[in-house]
Structure formats: structure tokens, C-alpha cells
Write a protein that holds these residues in place. Structure first.
Motif, PDB file in Angstrom:
ATOM      1  N   LYS A 126       0.811  -1.219   0.000  1.00 24.55           N
ATOM      2  CA  LYS A 126       0.000   0.000   0.000  1.00 24.55           C
ATOM      3  C   LYS A 126       0.844   1.269   0.000  1.00 24.55           C
ATOM      4  N   ASN A 127       2.155   1.144  -0.021  1.00 23.11           N
ATOM      5  CA  ASN A 127       3.020   2.321   0.096  1.00 23.11           C
ATOM      6  C   ASN A 127       3.187   3.003  -1.259  1.00 23.11           C
ATOM      7  N   ILE A 128       2.193   3.804  -1.644  1.00 17.28           N
ATOM      8  CA  ILE A 128       2.214   4.451  -2.958  1.00 17.28           C
ATOM      9  C   ILE A 128       3.117   5.682  -2.980  1.00 17.28           C
ATOM     10  N   LEU A 129       3.776   5.989  -1.874  1.00 17.80           N
ATOM     11  CA  LEU A 129       4.750   7.081  -1.853  1.00 17.80           C
ATOM     12  C   LEU A 129       6.121   6.602  -2.319  1.00 17.80           C
ATOM     13  N   TYR A 130       6.328   5.305  -2.344  1.00 22.75           N
ATOM     14  CA  TYR A 130       7.644   4.717  -2.557  1.00 22.75           C
ATOM     15  C   TYR A 130       8.058   4.809  -4.029  1.00 22.75           C
ATOM     16  N   ALA A 131       9.252   5.321  -4.275  1.00 19.91           N
ATOM     17  CA  ALA A 131       9.808   5.384  -5.635  1.00 19.91           C
ATOM     18  C   ALA A 131      10.768   4.210  -5.829  1.00 19.91           C
ATOM     19  N   PHE A 132      10.565   3.446  -6.891  1.00 18.66           N
ATOM     20  CA  PHE A 132      11.352   2.232  -7.096  1.00 18.66           C
ATOM     21  C   PHE A 132      12.556   2.429  -8.006  1.00 18.66           C
ATOM     22  N   GLY A 133      12.808   3.648  -8.429  1.00 19.57           N
ATOM     23  CA  GLY A 133      14.033   3.939  -9.165  1.00 19.57           C
ATOM     24  C   GLY A 133      14.125   3.213 -10.485  1.00 19.57           C
TER      25      GLY A 133
ATOM     26  N   ASN B 265       2.680  14.052   0.146  1.00 18.36           N
ATOM     27  CA  ASN B 265       3.842  13.232  -0.178  1.00 18.36           C
ATOM     28  C   ASN B 265       5.068  13.649   0.629  1.00 18.36           C
ATOM     29  N   LEU B 266       5.137  14.936   0.968  1.00 18.04           N
ATOM     30  CA  LEU B 266       6.265  15.441   1.755  1.00 18.04           C
ATOM     31  C   LEU B 266       6.072  15.227   3.250  1.00 18.04           C
ATOM     32  N   GLY B 267       4.939  14.648   3.636  1.00 21.83           N
ATOM     33  CA  GLY B 267       4.744  14.287   5.029  1.00 21.83           C
ATOM     34  C   GLY B 267       4.010  15.285   5.884  1.00 21.83           C
ATOM     35  N   VAL B 268       3.322  16.256   5.256  1.00 19.49           N
ATOM     36  CA  VAL B 268       2.530  17.200   6.046  1.00 19.49           C
ATOM     37  C   VAL B 268       1.384  16.445   6.711  1.00 19.49           C
ATOM     38  N   GLU B 269       1.315  16.500   8.022  1.00 21.27           N
ATOM     39  CA  GLU B 269       0.327  15.725   8.756  1.00 21.27           C
ATOM     40  C   GLU B 269      -1.097  16.231   8.501  1.00 21.27           C
ATOM     41  N   LYS B 270      -2.029  15.300   8.474  1.00 27.46           N
ATOM     42  CA  LYS B 270      -3.460  15.579   8.380  1.00 27.46           C
ATOM     43  C   LYS B 270      -3.856  16.296   7.089  1.00 27.46           C
ATOM     44  N   PHE B 271      -3.019  16.190   6.046  1.00 30.85           N
ATOM     45  CA  PHE B 271      -3.340  16.854   4.786  1.00 30.85           C
ATOM     46  C   PHE B 271      -4.454  16.075   4.086  1.00 30.85           C
ATOM     47  N   PRO B 272      -5.530  16.743   3.658  1.00 32.35           N
ATOM     48  CA  PRO B 272      -6.654  16.027   3.055  1.00 32.35           C
ATOM     49  C   PRO B 272      -6.429  15.710   1.575  1.00 32.35           C
ATOM     50  N   VAL B 273      -7.118  14.678   1.093  1.00 31.14           N
ATOM     51  CA  VAL B 273      -7.138  14.318  -0.323  1.00 31.14           C
ATOM     52  C   VAL B 273      -8.499  14.731  -0.872  1.00 31.14           C
ATOM     53  N   THR B 274      -8.505  15.559  -1.925  1.00 25.99           N
ATOM     54  CA  THR B 274      -9.766  16.195  -2.319  1.00 25.99           C
ATOM     55  C   THR B 274     -10.077  16.180  -3.811  1.00 25.99           C
TER      56      THR B 274
END
Length: 356
Positions: free
Chosen positions: A124-131, A262-271
Motif C-alpha cells: 500500500k506504500n504508494i509514496l515509494y519510488a522504485f528507481g 507526499n512530503l509528510g505534512v500531517e493531516k493533509f486532506p485528499v480532495t
């Protein structure tokens, strides 16, 4: 009138394009899917947002406007939005879908790659870049082509839903099968919709240390908060369409804003599913109502519906299995399908942005 056999052989059936252009499209989609795997699913979608913003900005400068203002641009996506933002370069059905599939594959094949501090299944880690890992890029490439084909055939067959969103959803479900993930997962004692095991930090009990229930957005799953952000996003999507005539500009803003998530800002909503719901419902309402306020109120309703549908679907398809199935895509498919069917039944005068 009979079509000459030579002409039939030169064209791809249903898609109505030459085989040469189809081959180019497949190569571009493979590259787009591999790109999504390389940079990561969510980062690739941030690129979607930036390109859509560029395309819709250019469309707004070209003029056109909505029913309520002379400002703004075209009703539908401009060339940049359609061919690049929603095409094989950064289209979510290609790049994001490829990234999601790559993550699912890595969770199955390379669990040791899981970064420290990741509490959910690695799939589920869609932030991960696989290079540049070749086999992972290949998975992204294959699914990028599959996503392109699903979206293209949906459009060519005049299906009454958003074909791109459907492709994002369908590819995510399909890749669960070869990698051994359950389609919907095993709900806990409280059933599909119960998120309380997450709140209690219950574990699965299989020795994995994974949480029993993994909500899509830990900061955005309580019904009250989901409804609140739905009302806000719907209003912003409706206002953006009223002032610019662009259905996708608010969507682009929402997608680009996920850079902060993606940069880790807490509680950021997806809209993006919410603001698109607002813009889309505004377009539909404007065909029925000669009232700016009425259109705005319907847009707010659209945002609320989009938000609630995403939460409902995440509880069924996301929270109990091991890979990402995109709740915004599922939400968009459902509300555009409802609009499309009502339009085909002559209940509505506009299908929104659907090309039916």
C-alpha cells in the motif's frame, strides 16, 4: 455501405485509429506506467495535477467561460490536459496505475524493501519510488498499457462513466490476483465498515504485526470530517467552474496539492474526487437551472457525495486487503455512472464531462 477490407485492416477495431498510431500509444503507455513505478504512484499523480493545471490555465486564457461568467476557458479539457495530463505521460490510468501495480508487486516479491516506520502492508506504500529496478518497471509498464486500453475502449464504446477513473480502479483490482492478495480482504468482527479495530490499534494476530484494519487516510476517515471536507471541496469545485468554465481546474489544484501529503505534512486532506464532484455537479445543474446560487448548492452536494463515496468504498476495497485500490477513483466512477445513466434515461440534460 461496405467498408473496403484494406481500410478495415489498417484501422484498430473500435478505437478507430491506425495500427501505427496504436503502436506508438502502446509504447508511450508502457513508458508512462514504468515512469509511475520509477517515481512512485502518488508522486506521479502530483505531476498529473501540475500538467492539468497548466492545460486548464491555457484553456482559461483562450476564453469561453461558463453560463455565469465570460471569464475562463473551455468546458472540457484543453489539448495539454487531454493528451498529456490525462494521456500516457501522466494520466492516472497509466502512471498512477503503473505505480500502484509496482507497489503491489514489490510487496509480494520484495518485502525486505519496506521502509522503517511503515505500519501498513508494503503493497500500500504508494509514496515509494522504485528507481530503476527492471522487473518492477516492467510491471508498471504492463499495467500502464492495460490502463490505457481500458480507458480507451471505455471511451470508444461510449460507456457512461469516467473511463480513466474506471481504469485506475480496475487495474488495481486486477493486479491483486496474480500476486496473491485477496480482492476485498477479510473484515474483522465488526464487518466491512467498522474502523474501530484501527482506533484500538488491534493487530491481525497472524504474527505480521500489521494492523487489523488499515484505513486509506488515518486523518480522513471519520464520517463527520469526511462530510465536512466534502462540503468545502464541493463549494470550491463549483466556484472554480462558475468563474472559469473549467471542469478540471479544481481537480488539478487538488491533485497538485498532494505534493504536501507526499512530503509528510500531517493531516493533509485528499480532495480531487471532491472538487471534481463539485465542478461536475455544477455543470449538470447549470443545464437544468438558471440560478448561480442553485448551481453552487448542487456543487456542494456533489462534493459531499464524492467524499462520502470514497470513504464508503475504501472501507470495502482498501482497509482489509494488502494493496492500494484508489477510493477517489471508485468514487468518481460511481457518481459519473449515476450521471451518465440518468442522462441516457433523459432525466438529466447534461452528462457533465462524459462524452456520451
Amino acid at each position: 455501405m461496405l467498408v473496403p477490407l484494406a481500410d478495415v485492416l489498417l484501422q484498430v477495431p473500435i478505437l478507430d485509429m491506425s495500427w501505427e498510431h496504436f503502436a506508438v500509444l502502446v509504447l508511450a503507455a508502457a513508458a508512462g506506467g514504468a515512469f509511475g513505478a520509477s517515481v512512485g504512484a502518488l508522486p506521479s499523480f502530483v505531476f498529473t495535477g501540475f500538467v492539468v493545471l497548466l492545460g486548464e490555465g491555457l484553456a482559461a486564457l483562450a476564453g469561453g467561460g461558463s453560463e455565469f461568467t465570460e471569464l475562463g476557458g473551455a468546458n472540457l479539457a484543453s489539448g495539454v490536459t487531454g493528451t498529456i495530463g490525462f494521456g500516457p505521460v501522466t494520466g492516472p490510468h497509466v502512471a498512477f496505475a503503473g505505480g500502484v501495480a509496482a507497489t503491489a508487486y514489490a510487496g509480494y516479491r520484495y518485502p525486505e524493501m519496506e521502509p522503517e516506520g511503515w505500519d501498513y502492508h508494503f503493497g500500500k506504500n504508494i509514496l515509494y519510488a522504485f528507481g530503476t529496478k527492471p522487473d518492477i518497471l516492467a510491471v508498471g509498464a504492463v499495467v500502464g498499457v492495460l490502463g490505457m486500453l481500458i480507458a480507451r475502449f471505455s471511451g470508444a464504446l461510449d460507456m457512461p462513466y469516467d473511463g480513466i477513473a474506471f481504469a485506475v480502479f480496475a487495474t488495481a483490482v486486477i493486479v491483486r490476483i496474480p500476486f496473491g492478495y485477496p480482492i476485498v480482504g477479510d473484515p474483522q468482527r465488526g464487518g466491512w465498515l467498522d474502523m474501530s479495530p484501527f482506533e484500538r490499534e488491534d493487530e491481525r494476530g497472524d504474527g505480521s504485526g500489521r494492523l487489523a484494519v488499515e484505513p486509506w487516510l488515518p486523518q480522513q476517515y471519520k464520517w463527520s470530517g469526511v462530510a465536512a471536507i466534502g462540503l468545502v471541496g464541493g463549494a470550491l469545485g463549483g466556484w472554480t467552474w462558475i468563474m472559469t468554465g473549467s471542469i478540471f481546474m479544481a481537480y488539478g489544484i487538488s491533485a497538485a496539492s498532494l505534493l504536501f501529503l507526499n512530503l509528510g505534512v500531517e493531516k493533509f486532506p485528499v480532495t480531487h474526487h471532491i472538487t471534481l464532484g463539485g465542478s461536475t455537479f455544477a455543470v449538470v445543474a447549470a443545464a437544468e437551472l438558471n440560478s448561480e446560487l442553485g448551481v453552487m448548492l448542487i456543487a456542494i452536494l456533489g462534493g459531499l457525495i464524492g467524499s462520502l463515496l470514497a470513504e464508503l468504498t475504501q472501507r470495502i476495497f482498501y482497509a482489509h486487503s494488502g494493496t492500494h485500490v484508489d477510493p477517489p477513483a471508485m468514487s468518481i466512477v460511481i457518481y459519473t455512472l449515476a450521471i451518465g445513466l440518468l442522462y441516457l434515461a433523459d432525466v438529466l440534460d447534461s452528462p457533465g464531462y462524459l462524452g456520451i
